[in-house]
Design an enzyme around this catalytic site. Structure first.
Site, PDB file in Angstrom:
ATOM      1  N   LYS A  21       0.835  -1.214   0.000  1.00  0.00           N
ATOM      2  CA  LYS A  21       0.000   0.000   0.000  1.00  0.00           C
ATOM      3  C   LYS A  21       0.864   1.257   0.000  1.00  0.00           C
ATOM      4  O   LYS A  21       0.650   2.191  -0.790  1.00  0.00           O
ATOM      5  CB  LYS A  21      -0.946  -0.023   1.191  1.00  0.00           C
ATOM      6  CG  LYS A  21      -1.975   1.102   1.159  1.00  0.00           C
ATOM      7  CD  LYS A  21      -2.896   1.044   2.353  1.00  0.00           C
ATOM      8  CE  LYS A  21      -4.002   0.021   2.190  1.00  0.00           C
ATOM      9  NZ  LYS A  21      -3.675  -1.308   2.685  1.00  0.00           N
ATOM     10  N   ARG A 110      -3.061   3.449   7.966  1.00  0.00           N
ATOM     11  CA  ARG A 110      -3.372   2.310   7.092  1.00  0.00           C
ATOM     12  C   ARG A 110      -2.262   1.262   7.169  1.00  0.00           C
ATOM     13  O   ARG A 110      -1.072   1.588   7.103  1.00  0.00           O
ATOM     14  CB  ARG A 110      -3.552   2.781   5.642  1.00  0.00           C
ATOM     15  CG  ARG A 110      -4.752   3.693   5.442  1.00  0.00           C
ATOM     16  CD  ARG A 110      -4.926   4.078   3.971  1.00  0.00           C
ATOM     17  NE  ARG A 110      -6.213   4.751   3.773  1.00  0.00           N
ATOM     18  CZ  ARG A 110      -6.392   6.063   3.814  1.00  0.00           C
ATOM     19  NH1 ARG A 110      -5.362   6.863   4.065  1.00  0.00           N
ATOM     20  NH2 ARG A 110      -7.591   6.587   3.628  1.00  0.00           N
ATOM     21  N   GLY A 125      -8.534  -5.614   2.149  1.00  0.00           N
ATOM     22  CA  GLY A 125      -9.263  -5.683   3.403  1.00  0.00           C
ATOM     23  C   GLY A 125      -8.722  -6.657   4.419  1.00  0.00           C
ATOM     24  O   GLY A 125      -9.371  -6.928   5.428  1.00  0.00           O
ATOM     25  N   THR A 129      -7.404  -0.547   9.049  1.00  0.00           N
ATOM     26  CA  THR A 129      -7.267   0.881   8.784  1.00  0.00           C
ATOM     27  C   THR A 129      -7.987   1.641   9.908  1.00  0.00           C
ATOM     28  O   THR A 129      -9.063   1.208  10.346  1.00  0.00           O
ATOM     29  CB  THR A 129      -7.879   1.252   7.417  1.00  0.00           C
ATOM     30  OG1 THR A 129      -7.082   0.681   6.383  1.00  0.00           O
ATOM     31  CG2 THR A 129      -7.931   2.758   7.225  1.00  0.00           C
ATOM     32  N   GLN A 176      -1.152   9.287   7.119  1.00  0.00           N
ATOM     33  CA  GLN A 176      -1.437  10.343   6.149  1.00  0.00           C
ATOM     34  C   GLN A 176      -2.374  11.391   6.737  1.00  0.00           C
ATOM     35  O   GLN A 176      -3.182  11.087   7.631  1.00  0.00           O
ATOM     36  CB  GLN A 176      -2.124   9.744   4.904  1.00  0.00           C
ATOM     37  CG  GLN A 176      -1.239   8.951   3.979  1.00  0.00           C
ATOM     38  CD  GLN A 176      -2.062   8.398   2.832  1.00  0.00           C
ATOM     39  OE1 GLN A 176      -2.826   7.448   3.012  1.00  0.00           O
ATOM     40  NE2 GLN A 176      -1.917   8.995   1.659  1.00  0.00           N
ATOM     41  N   GLU A 291      -9.045   3.645  -4.478  1.00  0.00           N
ATOM     42  CA  GLU A 291      -9.959   4.287  -3.542  1.00  0.00           C
ATOM     43  C   GLU A 291      -9.701   5.784  -3.617  1.00  0.00           C
ATOM     44  O   GLU A 291      -8.548   6.215  -3.742  1.00  0.00           O
ATOM     45  CB  GLU A 291      -9.757   3.752  -2.124  1.00  0.00           C
ATOM     46  CG  GLU A 291     -10.124   2.278  -1.995  1.00  0.00           C
ATOM     47  CD  GLU A 291      -9.904   1.707  -0.612  1.00  0.00           C
ATOM     48  OE1 GLU A 291      -9.788   2.523   0.340  1.00  0.00           O
ATOM     49  OE2 GLU A 291      -9.842   0.476  -0.469  1.00  0.00           O
ATOM     50  N   GLN A 304      -5.589   4.986  -2.319  1.00  0.00           N
ATOM     51  CA  GLN A 304      -5.082   3.629  -2.524  1.00  0.00           C
ATOM     52  C   GLN A 304      -5.143   3.277  -3.997  1.00  0.00           C
ATOM     53  O   GLN A 304      -6.014   3.750  -4.727  1.00  0.00           O
ATOM     54  CB  GLN A 304      -5.898   2.609  -1.728  1.00  0.00           C
ATOM     55  CG  GLN A 304      -5.353   1.176  -1.822  1.00  0.00           C
ATOM     56  CD  GLN A 304      -5.910   0.300  -0.709  1.00  0.00           C
ATOM     57  OE1 GLN A 304      -5.559   0.458   0.443  1.00  0.00           O
ATOM     58  NE2 GLN A 304      -6.787  -0.606  -1.068  1.00  0.00           N
ATOM     59  N   ARG A 306      -4.242  -0.489  -6.363  1.00  0.00           N
ATOM     60  CA  ARG A 306      -3.698  -1.849  -6.407  1.00  0.00           C
ATOM     61  C   ARG A 306      -4.188  -2.507  -7.690  1.00  0.00           C
ATOM     62  O   ARG A 306      -5.207  -2.110  -8.261  1.00  0.00           O
ATOM     63  CB  ARG A 306      -4.137  -2.649  -5.185  1.00  0.00           C
ATOM     64  CG  ARG A 306      -5.640  -2.730  -4.985  1.00  0.00           C
ATOM     65  CD  ARG A 306      -6.000  -3.582  -3.778  1.00  0.00           C
ATOM     66  NE  ARG A 306      -7.411  -3.458  -3.463  1.00  0.00           N
ATOM     67  CZ  ARG A 306      -7.882  -2.933  -2.329  1.00  0.00           C
ATOM     68  NH1 ARG A 306      -7.059  -2.499  -1.409  1.00  0.00           N
ATOM     69  NH2 ARG A 306      -9.185  -2.854  -2.110  1.00  0.00           N
ATOM     70  N   HIS A 840     -18.297 -35.112 -23.172  1.00  0.00           N
ATOM     71  CA  HIS A 840     -17.762 -36.359 -22.600  1.00  0.00           C
ATOM     72  C   HIS A 840     -18.517 -36.797 -21.348  1.00  0.00           C
ATOM     73  O   HIS A 840     -18.967 -37.942 -21.235  1.00  0.00           O
ATOM     74  CB  HIS A 840     -16.283 -36.179 -22.274  1.00  0.00           C
ATOM     75  CG  HIS A 840     -15.742 -37.218 -21.363  1.00  0.00           C
ATOM     76  ND1 HIS A 840     -15.363 -38.461 -21.807  1.00  0.00           N
ATOM     77  CD2 HIS A 840     -15.559 -37.218 -20.018  1.00  0.00           C
ATOM     78  CE1 HIS A 840     -14.955 -39.170 -20.773  1.00  0.00           C
ATOM     79  NE2 HIS A 840     -15.050 -38.440 -19.682  1.00  0.00           N
TER      80      HIS A 840
END
Length: 882
Positions: A21, A110, A125, A129, A176, A291, A304, A306, A840
């Site tokens: 992150k 976070r 998740g 956070t 942050q 995010e 965020q 990812r 099959h």
């Protein structure tokens, strides 16, 4: 030790120091994307505090036998971490940096794990956070709690599932400036449901983004075409709740009833977000899950980013326009990835088909241009066929029998303007196909089989004898000539199909003729009865021989005792040492002489054959022996199915004779040809598997030579090369790094659960676009495959090796190939996600007389092992008991 680092100083080399992150936040900060300022408490700080306090728990966490054991070990790990106080130097460093950053103002805390936000596993998740944290005391407490969250039950289980060593992970913490969001949410720069790379998906809700991320609110939902900035979907959520910062720290919830009809984002803001998302995607070169937050001043912030780990890879097509690709390997019952050498073999077979059609590819080893390896599976571009008037009808009809779900999706795609009919004068492809069929005497073989089935049986036996003679080389042949031999033989494999399939095709043509002759006589499902207990099916013969071998072992006290007391690895060792009791040793050797070239996922030349590793067979026999065989006799049941089929033929022809004796006589003849020839539909796979097994042995010999000169670490690494790679290895190129990379990618693909049967070149999975219509009673719906109705406990099996099925349990599988069919002998019914009535699994289920429904979307997800279900093979439905 570097205990703290500013986000703006983080670069792409620092994953082990700052975690996923923080790494992504730092990269975005350095590229001047709008990221709130802050710093990272590094993994050095985590190691300084935790040190070796958890070493004794590592084994318990990794080897926990169940969820309760995971929970107990994880709880102990968290307790220990929370009990440790950070040393003074770290405490002072964090509080000083916090004062410089926020001066006692709110911050967001976070977690940032080293195994997080990876290309193959997002860990979304999994760690904690904490928002709106105010003051040094609260900050230090939140940092400690983030460290402890590395050991939550969910995080431990996720790492176990992804094969990540707990000793290798550590946790950094991001601090942050807190964005007091007016609106927040998530944004995917590609559509995570359909896979469309040209769509951005945004979920938004008033207040902090936690409401959206946690699923506590139904957000506004926007889907935007990222290319032309067109909002294609706007769905407003109820947004009945909002999370905001609470004075003094923490968050609080607010009821927003009455505001649900208002969009929380204006269109201009939606499009501004799309542009921001495209900047992030360009930075990483891949679609991202982000995010974001919109503050009261109207400025967007990214909190965020990812990778979207669930997207299926894109096909590398070079043809213009949108293309439709069909997963050939999935249609063959193969959900797992195919080894590089396996893909190379299929490409060569594709080249042989194209060559027979007088359309040879420019690069034979690459296969036809329409063949693609996507996600280590084989896809075929069917766009040209879909856009041809005759080809469209043919492919939809064929898929209707072999892969019903694909057929339904193709019908929908046929309505798209991108896939409208392009009339090609002269029907060039049809002429090529017809000429190839004539050249290879396919119509002649169909006629020969219909005239006298005995000629068909003799022709197939002769083909197998010739094939066996053509697959051997002297033992002293070196690697380079072996590669030449493999390439040549794989290029001729298609001819085996033309020499075997026509006989079965004749049988199924007679089934179609019987259906027309008896259209006013036969009741629904009665013609399926004629297919029960079909003779001459090599796969059912194999399964029944395995059961008879089991009965021989059961009747021999010494053999039975060994098989019921020893584990499979011990049985394998004794077999290889020729130390099993005589009855078992001789019986298994005889079985493998006939069927040892077969395997689970046998179309992948890289997969071990049963003769290489008979563990699967030993496990099946052990499981059979644990069953109460007093009421189980598959051989007798198979014969009884054949007797019922003959009785049905008598009944149908008798009823037809009441209307027309000539028609009844003709119907009787066609039905008997069905019985004599339709079982041969599995015959072509037998010599194909035989050829693959022989080629595999030749390639292992090549691998041994490459390992001897240290180009490879071990002989079987050759299957993670293609033929061109192997030739470079013979020239002296070190291939060990290449093999390691490919093995790692292969292991990751093994974990992929969902494989698109149809895929568009822009990444869209067209089946995901269609709304699945559910029956009013909540039943799962598929294609009828084998008549009958059965209620029993479900057994969901994703991989047949080591699987155990109790008598009467209903097998629920993604798909099946011949390697699965020993499980059919004890199954009460069959449910498959793939296939049609002619696939099959459907064929073998009918022959064994067990009800079956195939082509059931997400059956292995929607049905749970142990759940009581009712399978209606005639209606094509599965009802789950409540």
């Amino acid at each position: 030790m570097t205990l703290l680092v500013d986000l703006s100083d983080i670069d792409s080399t620092m994953i082990n120091a700052v975690g996923g992150k923080a790494l992504n936040l730092g990269i975005m900060s350095s590229e001047e994307l709008p990221v709130p300022g802050g710093f990272c408490v590094t993994t050095d700080a985590y190691h300084l505090v935790v040190a070796d306090q958890l070493d004794d728990l590592m084994g318990k966490l990794a080897d926990a036998p169940d969820a309760a054991a995971v929970a107990a070990a994880a709880e102990e790990a968290r307790r220990r971490v929370l009990a440790i106080g950070p040393p003074d130097e770290l405490r002072t460093a964090i509080t000083d940096r916090y004062s410089a950053l926020a001066n006692n103002e709110p911050v967001a805390i976070r977690s940032s794990a080293t195994a997080e936000d990876l290309a193959y596993a997002s860990f979304a998740g999994q760690q904690d956070t904490y928002l709106n944290v105010i003051g040094s005391v609260a900050l230090l407490d939140a940092v400690r709690r983030c460290w402890a969250s590395l050991w939550t039950d969910r995080a431990v289980s996720y790492r176990n599932a992804n094969g990540i060593d707990h000793r290798s992970v550590a946790l950094a913490v991001v601090v942050q400036r807190m964005i007091d969001a007016a609106v927040a949410g998530v944004m995917f720069t590609a559509n995570p449901i359909t896979g469309n790379r040209n769509e951005t998906v945004i979920d938004a809700s008033p207040g902090l983004g936690e409401a959206v991320v946690s699923g506590a609110v139904n957000p506004d939902h926007f889907v935007v075409n990222s290319i032309d900035h067109r909002i294609v979907t706007r769905r407003l959520g109820d947004k009945r709740m909002m999370i905001t910062s609470r004075p003094g720290g923490g968050t609080e919830h607010h009821d927003l009833a009455g505001r649900s009809s208002e969009a929380c984002l204006e269109d201009a803001h939606v499009l501004q977000l799309v542009d921001l998302g495209q900047r992030v995607q360009r930075l990483y070169g891949a679609p991202q899950d982000t995010e974001w937050a919109l503050d009261s001043a109207g400025r967007f912030w990214l909190t965020q980013a990812r990778p979207i780990t669930t997207l299926y890879p894109l096909a590398r097509t070079h043809r213009p326009g949108l293309r439709v690709l069909f997963c050939f390997s999935l249609a063959q019952g193969l959900t797992r990835p195919i080894t590089p050498m396996g893909i190379a073999a299929i490409r060569l077979i594709g080249t042989s088909v194209a060559t027979e059609l007088k359309m040879p590819p420019a690069q034979p080893l690459a296969g036809p241009p329409a063949m693609h390896a996507v996600g280590q599976r084989v896809y075929q571009d069917v766009t040209s066929v879909l856009r041809n008037r005759i080809g469209r009808r043919a492919v939809i009809a064929i898929f209707g029998v072999m892969e019903a779900r694909a057929s339904a999706v193709l019908k929908k795609l046929a309505e798209w303007p991108e896939f409208s009919i392009i009339d090609s004068p002269g029907h060039t492809m049809l002429r090529h196909i017809a000429a190839a069929l004539v050249r290879n005497k396919v119509p002649v073989r169909v006629a020969i089989g219909l005239a006298n089935p005995e000629w068909a049986y003799r022709g197939i036996a002769a083909t197998e004898r010739r094939l066996r003679r053509s697959l051997t080389l002297p033992a002293n042949v070196t690697a380079s000539p072996r590669l030449d031999f493999v390439e040549q033989r794989l290029g001729e494999v298609f001819l085996l199909v033309t020499r075997t399939v026509p006989y079965a095709a004749g049988g199924y043509s007679m089934l179609a003729a019987s259906r027309r002759l008896l259209r006013d006589v036969a009741q629904p499902g009665e013609l399926q009865e004629v297919l029960r207990g079909l003779p001459h099916n090599i796969t059912t013969e194999m399964d029944l021989e395995l059961w008879e071998l089991t009965e021989e072992i059961r009747d021999d006290e010494v053999s039975r005792k060994i098989f019921t007391e020893l584990a499979v690895p011990d049985l394998l060792q004794r077999y290889r040492e020729r130390a099993l009791p005589a009855v078992a040793q001789r019986g298994l050797q005889a079985f493998l002489r006939r069927f040892g070239h077969r395997a689970v996922a046998e179309i992948d030349l890289g997969m071990p054959r049963w003769s290489d590793d008979p563990s699967h067979l030993l496990g099946v026999i052990s499981n059979y022996l644990r069953l109460d065989a007093s009421h189980l006799d598959p051989v007798s049941q198979f014969r009884a199915g054949g007797a019922k089929a003959e009785s049905m033929i008598t009944s149908l022809t008798s009823r037809a004779a009441e209307r027309s004796r000539p028609r009844a006589k003709l119907a009787g003849w066609t039905l008997r040809r069905v019985r004599q020839l339709a079982g041969l539909r599995e015959t072509h796979k037998f010599p194909l598997a035989l050829a693959f097994a022989a080629m595999r042995e030749h390639l292992r010999a090549v691998g041994r030579e490459l390992a001897a000169v240290k180009v490879l670490d071990q002989a079987d690494d050759v299957f993670f090369l293609d033929l061109g790679d192997a030739r470079r290895g013979l020239a002296g190129e070190d291939l060990r790094t290449l093999v390691a990379e490919r093995r790692k990618a292969y292991e990751q693909e093994l974990k992929r659960r969902h494989i698109p049967r149809l895929l568009l070149s822009d990444g869209t999975e067209p089946e995901a676009l269609a709304t699945q219509a559910a029956q009013a009673d909540g039943a799962l719906v598929g294609s009828p495959a084998s008549t009958g109705k059965v209620t029993g406990r479900a057994r969901v099996v994703l991989e047949p090796v080591g699987a155990h099925l109790e008598p009467g349990e209903i097998l629920v599988a993604p798909s099946t190939d011949p390697g699965w069919t020993p499980l059919f002998l004890t199954a009460g019914g069959l449910v498959m996600e793939m296939g049609g009535s002619g696939s099959h699994g459907a064929v073998v289920a009918r022959e064994y007389g067990i009800p079956a429904v195939v082509g059931v979307p997400d059956a292995t997800h929607k049905i749970e092992t142990g759940q009581l279900i009712t399978v209606d093979g005639a209606a094509g439905s599965i009802q789950k008991s409540r």
